[in-house]
Design an enzyme around this catalytic site. Structure first.
Site, PDB file in Angstrom:
ATOM      1  CD  GLU A  98      -1.332  -2.304   2.117  1.00  0.00           C
ATOM      2  OE1 GLU A  98      -0.137  -2.617   1.973  1.00  0.00           O
ATOM      3  OE2 GLU A  98      -2.096  -2.943   2.858  1.00  0.00           O
ATOM      4  CB  THR A 102      11.372 -43.042  -4.354  1.00  0.00           C
ATOM      5  OG1 THR A 102      11.432 -44.039  -3.332  1.00  0.00           O
ATOM      6  CG2 THR A 102       9.968 -42.518  -4.476  1.00  0.00           C
ATOM      7  CB  ALA A 103      15.712 -45.318  -4.028  1.00  0.00           C
ATOM      8  CG  MET A 104      17.703 -48.709  -8.626  1.00  0.00           C
ATOM      9  SD  MET A 104      16.185 -49.025  -9.558  1.00  0.00           S
ATOM     10  CE  MET A 104      16.334 -50.782  -9.878  1.00  0.00           C
ATOM     11  CG  LEU A 130      18.762 -30.864   0.883  1.00  0.00           C
ATOM     12  CD1 LEU A 130      18.340 -31.206   2.313  1.00  0.00           C
ATOM     13  CD2 LEU A 130      17.721 -31.385  -0.100  1.00  0.00           C
ATOM     14  NE  ARG A 188      22.096 -27.302  -7.743  1.00  0.00           N
ATOM     15  CZ  ARG A 188      21.603 -28.210  -6.892  1.00  0.00           C
ATOM     16  NH1 ARG A 188      21.894 -28.153  -5.604  1.00  0.00           N
ATOM     17  NH2 ARG A 188      20.827 -29.179  -7.316  1.00  0.00           N
ATOM     18  CB  SER A 226      16.389 -39.716  15.969  1.00  0.00           C
ATOM     19  OG  SER A 226      15.265 -39.621  15.131  1.00  0.00           O
ATOM     20  N   PRO A 264      11.138 -42.385   1.608  1.00  0.00           N
ATOM     21  CG  PRO A 264      11.118 -44.578   0.864  1.00  0.00           C
ATOM     22  CD  PRO A 264      11.883 -43.314   0.750  1.00  0.00           C
TER      23      PRO A 264
HETATM   24  P1  NAP Z   1      14.548 -40.583   4.861  1.00  0.00           P
HETATM   25  O1  NAP Z   1      13.077 -40.749   4.820  1.00  0.00           O
HETATM   26  O2  NAP Z   1      15.145 -39.419   4.176  1.00  0.00           O
HETATM   27  O3  NAP Z   1      15.019 -40.556   6.379  1.00  0.00           O
HETATM   28  C1  NAP Z   1      14.529 -41.536   7.234  1.00  0.00           C
HETATM   29  C2  NAP Z   1      15.124 -41.388   8.602  1.00  0.00           C
HETATM   30  O4  NAP Z   1      14.636 -40.212   9.216  1.00  0.00           O
HETATM   31  C3  NAP Z   1      14.705 -42.493   9.514  1.00  0.00           C
HETATM   32  O5  NAP Z   1      15.453 -43.656   9.300  1.00  0.00           O
HETATM   33  C4  NAP Z   1      14.938 -41.883  10.859  1.00  0.00           C
HETATM   34  O6  NAP Z   1      16.242 -42.156  11.329  1.00  0.00           O
HETATM   35  C5  NAP Z   1      14.826 -40.371  10.606  1.00  0.00           C
HETATM   36  N1  NAP Z   1      13.742 -39.846  11.380  1.00  0.00           N
HETATM   37  C6  NAP Z   1      13.858 -38.932  12.367  1.00  0.00           C
HETATM   38  N2  NAP Z   1      12.693 -38.682  12.933  1.00  0.00           N
HETATM   39  C7  NAP Z   1      11.787 -39.446  12.305  1.00  0.00           C
HETATM   40  C8  NAP Z   1      10.379 -39.627  12.473  1.00  0.00           C
HETATM   41  N3  NAP Z   1       9.680 -38.974  13.375  1.00  0.00           N
HETATM   42  N4  NAP Z   1       9.773 -40.524  11.675  1.00  0.00           N
HETATM   43  C9  NAP Z   1      10.462 -41.190  10.740  1.00  0.00           C
HETATM   44  N5  NAP Z   1      11.789 -41.056  10.542  1.00  0.00           N
HETATM   45  C10 NAP Z   1      12.444 -40.196  11.317  1.00  0.00           C
HETATM   46  O7  NAP Z   1      15.319 -41.887   4.360  1.00  0.00           O
HETATM   47  P2  NAP Z   1      14.898 -43.281   3.714  1.00  0.00           P
HETATM   48  O8  NAP Z   1      13.457 -43.574   3.856  1.00  0.00           O
HETATM   49  O9  NAP Z   1      15.908 -44.251   4.208  1.00  0.00           O
HETATM   50  O10 NAP Z   1      15.123 -43.017   2.176  1.00  0.00           O
HETATM   51  C11 NAP Z   1      16.395 -42.723   1.666  1.00  0.00           C
HETATM   52  C12 NAP Z   1      16.374 -42.994   0.169  1.00  0.00           C
HETATM   53  O11 NAP Z   1      15.385 -42.161  -0.422  1.00  0.00           O
HETATM   54  C13 NAP Z   1      17.670 -42.685  -0.512  1.00  0.00           C
HETATM   55  O12 NAP Z   1      17.991 -43.749  -1.359  1.00  0.00           O
HETATM   56  C14 NAP Z   1      17.375 -41.432  -1.321  1.00  0.00           C
HETATM   57  O13 NAP Z   1      18.136 -41.388  -2.493  1.00  0.00           O
HETATM   58  C15 NAP Z   1      15.923 -41.620  -1.618  1.00  0.00           C
HETATM   59  N6  NAP Z   1      15.248 -40.339  -1.879  1.00  0.00           N
HETATM   60  C16 NAP Z   1      14.440 -40.280  -2.964  1.00  0.00           C
HETATM   61  C17 NAP Z   1      13.770 -39.094  -3.240  1.00  0.00           C
HETATM   62  C18 NAP Z   1      12.873 -39.024  -4.423  1.00  0.00           C
HETATM   63  O14 NAP Z   1      12.166 -38.019  -4.609  1.00  0.00           O
HETATM   64  N7  NAP Z   1      12.865 -40.023  -5.252  1.00  0.00           N
HETATM   65  C19 NAP Z   1      13.913 -37.968  -2.423  1.00  0.00           C
HETATM   66  C20 NAP Z   1      14.742 -38.083  -1.315  1.00  0.00           C
HETATM   67  C21 NAP Z   1      15.383 -39.287  -1.055  1.00  0.00           C
HETATM   68  P3  NAP Z   1      16.730 -41.646  12.775  1.00  0.00           P
HETATM   69  O15 NAP Z   1      15.503 -41.560  13.626  1.00  0.00           O
HETATM   70  O16 NAP Z   1      17.669 -42.636  13.214  1.00  0.00           O
HETATM   71  O17 NAP Z   1      17.337 -40.313  12.542  1.00  0.00           O
END
Ligand code: NAP
Length: 382
Positions: free
Chosen positions: A53, A162-164, A205, A208, A232, A315
């Site tokens: 404004e 989303t990943a292999m 993250l 860019r 965590s 996931p």
């Molecule tokens: P994530 O979802 O990024 O992280 C999971 C971790 O978060 C858990 O193991 C847990 O470990 C932590 N966490 C902390 N607080 C939490 C809560 N309240 N609830 C749940 N988790 C919590 O990792 P991910 O599921 O292992 O997936 C990783 C894979 O996803 C990689 O291969 C990556 O390349 C792929 N990715 C794909 C995309 C896509 O868009 N395609 C995007 C991102 C990642 P702690 O509690 O021990 O910390």
């Protein structure tokens, strides 16, 4: 009324120009019209700077007297970082104010308009309200609920992978889709990921894009959203790539680990302990399962004036945020290839075993981005 629509549409387009810069303030535009002609216009550019404004009034000068003001948000009535805009409109002699929506802050909602009415100004509210609300989903949700607006962005193959199985995931979608994600990042207040992604991918993250690519004045510094790692047990290594980049990083953990915390703080991170609900109260969980409490974390992010959170996680965290009811929107990029059913899925949703428990979504937008599809979805309110 048709002319009114056109002027409000112009004000909305102006507000849109603040998309990358106003955070934590809302994006607001204003158009001043006298005798059917625009005599002044402006938009809010950044917190601490003049409101829309004021910019429009300065441009109009004396021509603001007797004019109609079209504003995308109710003019403020309180002293914030700048003095109240309602007062400025009154002293400029504006005759009519058309606001697209009232201020979402329940403590101020309607007071700015009330002040204008008391000064004898004709006030209308609600013109293109839906479009105005769409400009500021995070600001509005934070003011109304004390929580930020949360988008989850995921890239998947056409079969939703989303990943292999090995964790390999680069790259699923095209360069065009990744450039589109850059714009999502640039508009976010914070980008949030999980320890799983941090450890697997060592992501940057960051934004860019250049100022020019965002339509900002050449050379202007591009705002870097806060990076948030949900980790965590503080497993993030102090050498993580994102800790060396411009912009701040917050690591949310469940229990304090003084030595790891000191190392991460020395590397430039802020550490926040978000205690999970006491695991001793939940016989199904043992202590090692204690995660960051996402609702507590999101409340804290809103308290720090973060409006829009972009989750770019795997996931596990994406599923946990969805199950906690914290997700407002899903942005799903789908690439036209198949990764097979051994690859990893989009959302880990433990406990979901029956069709009746499916998570219902509504499709808001479908678009082609290069060779990929982009779906915008929202959880159906239950
Ligand atoms: P994530 O979802 O990024 O992280 C999971 C971790 O978060 C858990 O193991 C847990 O470990 C932590 N966490 C902390 N607080 C939490 C809560 N309240 N609830 C749940 N988790 C919590 O990792 P991910 O599921 O292992 O997936 C990783 C894979 O996803 C990689 O291969 C990556 O390349 C792929 N990715 C794909 C995309 C896509 O868009 N395609 C995007 C991102 C990642 P702690 O509690 O021990 O910390």
């Amino acid at each position: 009324m048709a002319a009114g629509h056109a002027f409000m549409a112009r004000a909305l387009r102006l507000a849109e120009r603040g998309r990358w810069t106003t955070d934590p303030n809302p994006r607001v535009g204003c158009v001043l019209v006298r005798d059917g002609e625009i005599v002044g216009e402006g938009w809010h550019q950044r917190a601490g700077g003049p409101h829309a404004e004021r910019v429009a009034l300065a441009q109009a000068g004396e021509r603001a007297r007797g004019a109609s003001a079209f504003v995308t948000l109710e003019p403020c009535s309180h002293h914030g970082r700048t003095p109240p805009c309602a007062d400025a409109l009154i002293s400029a002699g504006v005759a009519r104010v058309v606001a697209a929506m009232i201020d979402p802050n329940p403590r101020v909602a309607g007071r700015g308009l009330e002040r204008l009415r008391e000064a004898g100004i004709a006030v209308e509210v609600g013109l293109l309200a839906e479009q105005a609300a769409a400009l500021n989903p995070g600001f509005i949700k934070r003011q109304r609920t004390g929580l930020p607006f949360c988008r989850v962005k995921l890239a998947a193959s056409l079969d939703g992978r989303t990943a292999m199985a090995s964790g390999e995931s680069r790259w699923i979608t095209s360069e065009a889709a990744r450039a589109d994600v850059q714009r999502l990042r640039a508009g976010a207040s914070a980008i949030l990921t999980g320890s799983g992604t941090l450890l697997a991918d060592d992501p940057s993250l960051n934004v860019r894009l250049t100022a020019e690519a965002l339509g900002l004045p050449p050379g202007e510094a591009v705002r870097q959203p806060l990076r948030v790692i949900v980790d965590s047990r503080l497993r993030t290594p102090p050498t993580a790539r994102l800790l060396g980049l411009p912009g701040a990083t917050l690591i949310a953990c469940a229990t304090d680990e003084p030595a790891r915390r000191a190392a991460l703080e020395a590397a430039g991170a802020q550490v926040l302990v978000c205690p999970a609900p006491d695991p001793s109260q939940d016989p199904t969980k043992d202590r090692t399962e204690t995660h960051v409490d996402l609702s507590t974390l999101f409340g804290e992010l809103a308290r720090r004036e973060l409006n829009e959170i972009l989750i770019e996680a795997g996931p596990t965290l994406a599923g946990a945020a969805l199950q906690a009811g914290l997700v407002d929107e899903l942005i799903l990029y789908l690439a036209p290839h198949l990764m097979g059913d051994a690859a990893r899925g989009l959302f880990r949703l433990p406990g979901l075993t029956q069709m009746a428990e499916r998570v219902p979504l509504e499709i808001h937008d479908v678009r082609r981005i290069g060779p990929d599809l982009r779906l915008t979805l929202r959880p159906t309110p239950r």
